[in-house]
Enzyme design. Sequence first.
Site, PDB file in Angstrom:
ATOM      1  N   HIS A  30       0.816  -1.019  -0.003  1.00  0.00           N
ATOM      2  CA  HIS A  30       0.035  -0.178   0.100  1.00  0.00           C
ATOM      3  C   HIS A  30       0.995   1.264  -0.122  1.00  0.00           C
ATOM      4  O   HIS A  30       0.513   2.376   0.380  1.00  0.00           O
ATOM      5  CB  HIS A  30      -0.861   0.180   0.966  1.00  0.00           C
TER       6      HIS A  30
ATOM      7  N   SER B 147      14.863  21.240 -17.101  1.00  0.00           N
ATOM      8  CA  SER B 147      13.471  22.009 -17.365  1.00  0.00           C
ATOM      9  C   SER B 147      13.840  23.091 -18.112  1.00  0.00           C
ATOM     10  O   SER B 147      15.074  23.810 -17.896  1.00  0.00           O
ATOM     11  CB  SER B 147      12.880  22.296 -15.860  1.00  0.00           C
TER      12      SER B 147
ATOM     13  N   LYS C 106      15.997  21.764 -11.963  1.00  0.00           N
ATOM     14  CA  LYS C 106      15.153  20.369 -12.280  1.00  0.00           C
ATOM     15  C   LYS C 106      16.089  19.354 -12.967  1.00  0.00           C
ATOM     16  O   LYS C 106      16.801  19.624 -13.821  1.00  0.00           O
ATOM     17  CB  LYS C 106      14.053  20.543 -13.117  1.00  0.00           C
TER      18      LYS C 106
END
Length: 471
Positions: free
Chosen positions: A166, A287, A293
């Site tokens: 999970h 980016s 990024k």
Amino acid sequence: MAKKTEQDGKIKKAWAGRFRDSMAASAEKFSSSIHYDVRLYKQDIVQSVAYAKALFKVQILSEAEYKKIVKALEDILKGIEKGKINLRPELEDLHMNIEALLIEKVGSMGKKLHSGRSRNDQVATDLRMYVKYEVTEAVMLIRKVQTILLDLAEANIKVIVPGYTHMQRAQPVLLSHHLMAYYEMLERDKIRFLKVGEGADVLVLGSGALAGTNFNIDREMLAKELGFSKVSRNSMDAVSDRDFLLDFLQASSVLMMHLSRFCEEIIIWSTFEFDFYRLSDKYSTGSSIMPQKKNPDIAELIRGKTGRVYGHLMAMLTVMKGLPMTYNRDLQEDKEGLFDTTDTIKSVLEIFAEMLATIEVNGELMSRSAKKGFLTSTDLAYYLVRRGVPFREAHEIVGEVVAYCEDSNMQIEYLSLKQLKQFSPHFTYDVTRILSTESSIANKDVTGGTAPKKVKEAIKRARKNLAHDKA
Ligand code: ARG
């Protein structure tokens, strides 16, 4: 040059005999497939060479004609390979183009090659040859990824990582065990593809249009010449069956699903929040606006391309669903999705292998983070079970220990024996031994478990298996 009709200057169709009017240019354009089925030129020519031999054996072709035809077909093959041949859309498909080229080269004897043969069995044969070859390609590339996985598993054999269910921390595992899970998925993919290859390995040539063929064609000889180990048993099924192609698309879809899951994890584990993996600059992008990024575009694209492969499977299932026996022109729609699938899975496996081989594992952080989040709680419950406490009661006791630790912002292993004893008298001095992630792992000493001994055995077995595969 192909013969032209006098009235409209168009190339005469192979079926012109029963027609009063010529085909509309729009209909010709709509139904032409040469711009993509040209991919099958090698298979088509190789099978024509074999078929010429079969016709020679039953004296439809003389020896001289047979030899001339084979030589011309080989020239056409070279011509296409060198890009020297002009393929004509108005000739509809690859098979008609090659036949026209052959007739151009050898004259009317070239018109004999289609005796007893139909494009229906021709196209099915080409496709089976194509799928068989692509299976070997896929299997080879899957092995490549598996080898990199084994290298990675071996190089990080001491690294412990939180195991998740999970997306919540569950129990500690060896990173190698985690990676070997993907090895197993790929192993099933490999077996699946090999099975697809077996399914495709049936000679259909000699089925004619649908009813079988005249002239006593030696189909067993054709199978041998073309490398098929079986011969189809029913001509009607043979020309209309595309199960082998669906199986290829299905195996490709499952492979893509596995790689997509792996990529999803790589993307998550490369986030600032996780920082378990660091992708090489070589396989990352930046980016155009945010200077800081570093994006996992390759992994994202692989995840994204899974959609198009599923799409091809769905499209093909849909093409097939309403087809009455036997060949229907709908079947021409079987190729583009297949070609795109083979291109996609090969490029995906190649780039995935490169990305995986250059990934940096932040093993120190992984092992440290496996210590947080009460990952050895189950081991603590099992400790009580060994002392006779029923598991459900042990589960509840340890649940209370966890709640206590959470409230007081502590790790279980830092609790004193005195504190533990408040939850159960069954805790004794040796309890601390089972609380470490290392001992939790060592205790999973069952077949398929994460104990180092078992994982090392699994890697060794896999190495042997891969080496044996290659032999
Ligand atoms: N281009 C066709 C295909 O790909 C070849 C078979 C055509 N057969 C026919 N009877 N029109 O399916």
